[in-house]
Design a protein around this motif. Structure first.
Motif, PDB file in Angstrom:
ATOM      1  N   GLU A  64     120.901 -22.025 -40.808  1.00  0.00           N
ATOM      2  CA  GLU A  64     120.164 -23.137 -41.912  1.00  0.00           C
ATOM      3  C   GLU A  64     118.744 -23.550 -41.791  1.00  0.00           C
ATOM      4  OE1 GLU A  64     121.520 -27.316 -41.122  1.00  0.00           O
ATOM      5  OE2 GLU A  64     122.742 -26.591 -39.457  1.00  0.00           O
ATOM      6  N   HIS A  65     118.343 -23.135 -40.456  1.00  0.00           N
ATOM      7  CA  HIS A  65     116.752 -23.392 -40.192  1.00  0.00           C
ATOM      8  C   HIS A  65     116.037 -22.404 -40.425  1.00  0.00           C
ATOM      9  CE1 HIS A  65     118.371 -27.279 -38.391  1.00  0.00           C
ATOM     10  NE2 HIS A  65     119.049 -26.560 -37.460  1.00  0.00           N
ATOM     11  N   GLY A  66     116.455 -21.236 -41.146  1.00  0.00           N
ATOM     12  CA  GLY A  66     115.836 -19.956 -41.172  1.00  0.00           C
ATOM     13  C   GLY A  66     115.564 -19.384 -39.859  1.00  0.00           C
ATOM     14  N   THR A  87     116.933 -26.162 -24.985  1.00  0.00           N
ATOM     15  CA  THR A  87     116.124 -27.238 -25.410  1.00  0.00           C
ATOM     16  C   THR A  87     115.258 -26.489 -26.584  1.00  0.00           C
ATOM     17  OG1 THR A  87     115.932 -28.191 -23.234  1.00  0.00           O
ATOM     18  CG2 THR A  87     114.182 -28.815 -25.028  1.00  0.00           C
ATOM     19  N   ILE A  88     115.313 -26.911 -27.830  1.00  0.00           N
ATOM     20  CA  ILE A  88     114.454 -26.475 -28.865  1.00  0.00           C
ATOM     21  C   ILE A  88     113.467 -27.913 -29.209  1.00  0.00           C
ATOM     22  CG2 ILE A  88     116.150 -24.848 -29.677  1.00  0.00           C
ATOM     23  CD1 ILE A  88     117.001 -26.853 -31.902  1.00  0.00           C
ATOM     24  N   PRO A  89     112.461 -27.529 -30.021  1.00  0.00           N
ATOM     25  CA  PRO A  89     111.417 -28.648 -30.323  1.00  0.00           C
ATOM     26  C   PRO A  89     112.221 -29.360 -31.414  1.00  0.00           C
ATOM     27  CG  PRO A  89     110.712 -26.508 -31.217  1.00  0.00           C
ATOM     28  CD  PRO A  89     111.950 -25.990 -30.051  1.00  0.00           C
ATOM     29  N   ASP A  90     111.375 -30.595 -31.385  1.00  0.00           N
ATOM     30  CA  ASP A  90     111.931 -31.327 -32.753  1.00  0.00           C
ATOM     31  C   ASP A  90     111.607 -30.720 -34.199  1.00  0.00           C
ATOM     32  OD1 ASP A  90     112.279 -33.521 -34.683  1.00  0.00           O
ATOM     33  OD2 ASP A  90     110.641 -34.841 -33.578  1.00  0.00           O
ATOM     34  N   LEU A  91     112.776 -30.448 -34.928  1.00  0.00           N
ATOM     35  CA  LEU A  91     112.499 -29.693 -36.041  1.00  0.00           C
ATOM     36  C   LEU A  91     112.024 -30.360 -36.982  1.00  0.00           C
ATOM     37  CD1 LEU A  91     115.590 -26.925 -35.573  1.00  0.00           C
ATOM     38  CD2 LEU A  91     113.163 -26.875 -34.747  1.00  0.00           C
ATOM     39  N   ASN A  96     106.308 -27.445 -35.548  1.00  0.00           N
ATOM     40  CA  ASN A  96     107.437 -26.957 -34.512  1.00  0.00           C
ATOM     41  C   ASN A  96     108.440 -26.152 -35.270  1.00  0.00           C
ATOM     42  OD1 ASN A  96     106.378 -28.463 -32.435  1.00  0.00           O
ATOM     43  ND2 ASN A  96     107.920 -30.318 -32.826  1.00  0.00           N
ATOM     44  N   LEU A  97     108.984 -26.290 -36.371  1.00  0.00           N
ATOM     45  CA  LEU A  97     110.040 -25.347 -37.259  1.00  0.00           C
ATOM     46  C   LEU A  97     109.371 -24.028 -37.281  1.00  0.00           C
ATOM     47  CD1 LEU A  97     112.860 -25.014 -38.451  1.00  0.00           C
ATOM     48  CD2 LEU A  97     111.948 -26.044 -40.407  1.00  0.00           C
ATOM     49  N   ARG A  98     108.053 -23.937 -37.857  1.00  0.00           N
ATOM     50  CA  ARG A  98     107.617 -22.828 -38.227  1.00  0.00           C
ATOM     51  C   ARG A  98     107.313 -22.168 -36.764  1.00  0.00           C
ATOM     52  NH1 ARG A  98     102.361 -21.848 -37.659  1.00  0.00           N
ATOM     53  NH2 ARG A  98     101.785 -24.216 -37.872  1.00  0.00           N
ATOM     54  N   ARG A  99     106.875 -22.443 -35.595  1.00  0.00           N
ATOM     55  CA  ARG A  99     106.508 -21.876 -34.493  1.00  0.00           C
ATOM     56  C   ARG A  99     108.026 -21.451 -33.762  1.00  0.00           C
ATOM     57  NH1 ARG A  99     102.092 -26.089 -31.647  1.00  0.00           N
ATOM     58  NH2 ARG A  99     100.308 -25.116 -32.869  1.00  0.00           N
ATOM     59  N   TRP A 100     108.786 -22.354 -33.901  1.00  0.00           N
ATOM     60  CA  TRP A 100     110.447 -22.166 -33.583  1.00  0.00           C
ATOM     61  C   TRP A 100     110.786 -20.740 -33.946  1.00  0.00           C
ATOM     62  CZ3 TRP A 100     115.645 -23.474 -35.325  1.00  0.00           C
ATOM     63  CH2 TRP A 100     116.504 -23.281 -34.510  1.00  0.00           C
TER      64      TRP A 100
END
Length: 376
Positions: A64-66, A87-91, A96-100
């Motif tokens: 769902e987050h791609g 631990t994942i960054p604040d999406l 952060n979402l793009r980097r993750w």
């Protein structure tokens, strides 16, 4: 990495694809069989894989987050790769979402290799003392986190600064540290090597082989790194180490060499899947000729792997230079380093063979139990 295709239309697809661009079928990865599959929707949120119509599957919860296209048996579950995240960054922060997403793409390629080699891959939720946990930490907006977020390994916990997903930031760090190569996938391969030192090297006879090849790992690690950063690598480090950093301490020598081995087998698998044959024609000398006609993940003799590797690296570097691009393979691999890579190969393959044998035994035992129950 294998080459994959859409089973519906035959189009070649990438490991990260979720949709076939030709026919529009959904795509996902089945980690247990290392296979990308086209998916037929069942109408209830699940799919039937075209490569295995016997059971329904769902996407990993991180789809769902791609960030993931791996498949699981139960809706809402995390896949084998995403289970490793602690631990994942604040999406909610778009950066952060793009980097993750970029980090997950590299991490999933790492896990693909580990599974193909038969190495143990467990999360700390499954095995607290011996499992793996990834902490992906994000610096404050506008900062790169250098000096505050340290990429590294500690007792199975691998920390990565998500800012390194930015090519410009990572390249700036690479230049400042005088490194020939710095990628997200390279980070993962290096740090996981420290984890596997604890899991597969400290057990004899692997440990004895390590000591004879890489040296005394009990030498003070902190002092060795201080010395390395203060005075640099020895002048002749290239004769016995794959990188300057590998000369800092036997632990780093192992990690850099282990990472290099993963570079080799995964690249050669791609070359094998593409049917690559290399025979430079500058003269009559065929010493660099090679045909990558084998699967390096299952090949047990190291000589075949290294004999193919050197011509392939010469070819890809020459192609890059023709495009005005830096060498794809910016390393010089000496005979001493080849011997070290051979030791990594032997230790990994011994562990992988044991794991495969244990899995087969467990599967046979499970089959015998099911058979007994059937006729009880």
């Amino acid at each position: 990495m294998k080459l994959f295709e859409c089973q519906h239309c035959g189009q070649l697809v990438y490991f990260e694809n979720t949709v076939c661009e030709r026919c529009g079928y959904a795509l996902g990865f089945l980690p247990d069989v290392a296979q990308m599959t086209a998916l037929r929707p069942n109408g209830d949120g699940t799919f039937t894989p075209l490569v295995d119509a016997a059971h329904a599957v769902s996407y990993c919860a991180n789809y769902e987050h791609g960030a993931c296209n791996w498949l699981v048996d139960n809706p809402g579950d995390l896949c084998r790769a995403c289970l490793l995240n602690r631990t994942i960054p604040d999406l909610t922060v778009p950066e952060n979402l793009r980097r993750w997403r970029r980090i997950e793409a590299a991490k999933h390629r790492l896990v693909y290799s580990l599974l193909r080699l038969g190495l143990p891959v467990e999360s700390k939720t499954e095995a607290l003392d011996s499992g793996i946990a990834f902490d992906f930490l994000a610096p404050p907006p506008g900062a790169d986190g250098q000096g505050t977020i340290i990429t590294g390994h500690d007792n199975g916990v691998i920390t990565l600064n998500v800012a390194e997903a930015e090519d410009a930031i990572r390249e700036k760090i690479r230049q400042s540290m005088h490194e020939p190569y710095r990628t997200l996938l390279g980070h993962f391969r290096h740090e996981i090597a420290h984890y596997y030192f604890d899991r597969i090297v400290t057990q004899r006879p692997g440990y004895d082989l390590f000591l004879a090849t890489f040296g005394d790992e009990t030498a003070d690690y902190g002092e060795a790194l201080k010395e390395h950063y203060a005075n640099g690598a020895p002048l002749a480090w290239q004769e016995s180490h794959i990188t300057a950093y590998a000369s800092a301490h036997p632990h780093e020598d192992w990690a850099e060499t282990f990472a290099h081995y993963l570079h080799m087998v995964d690249t050669l698998e791609t070359a094998y899947a593409c049917g690559i044959h290399v025979r430079p024609r500058a003269g009559q000398d065929d010493s660099l000729a090679a045909s990558v006609s084998f699967d390096p993940y299952t090949r047990q003799d190291f000589e075949t792997i290294i004999d193919a590797w050197l011509p392939v690296t010469f070819a890809v570097n020459s192609i890059n230079r023709s495009m005005g691009i830096d060498d794809l393979y910016p390393f010089v691999i000496s005979p001493a380093v080849i011997d070290k890579v051979r030791v990594v190969h032997e230790i990994i393959r011994a562990k992988g063979a044991n794991a495969a044998s244990a899995k087969a035994t467990a599967e046979n035992r499970g089959f015998a139990t099911r058979l007994a129950n059937l006729f009880a």
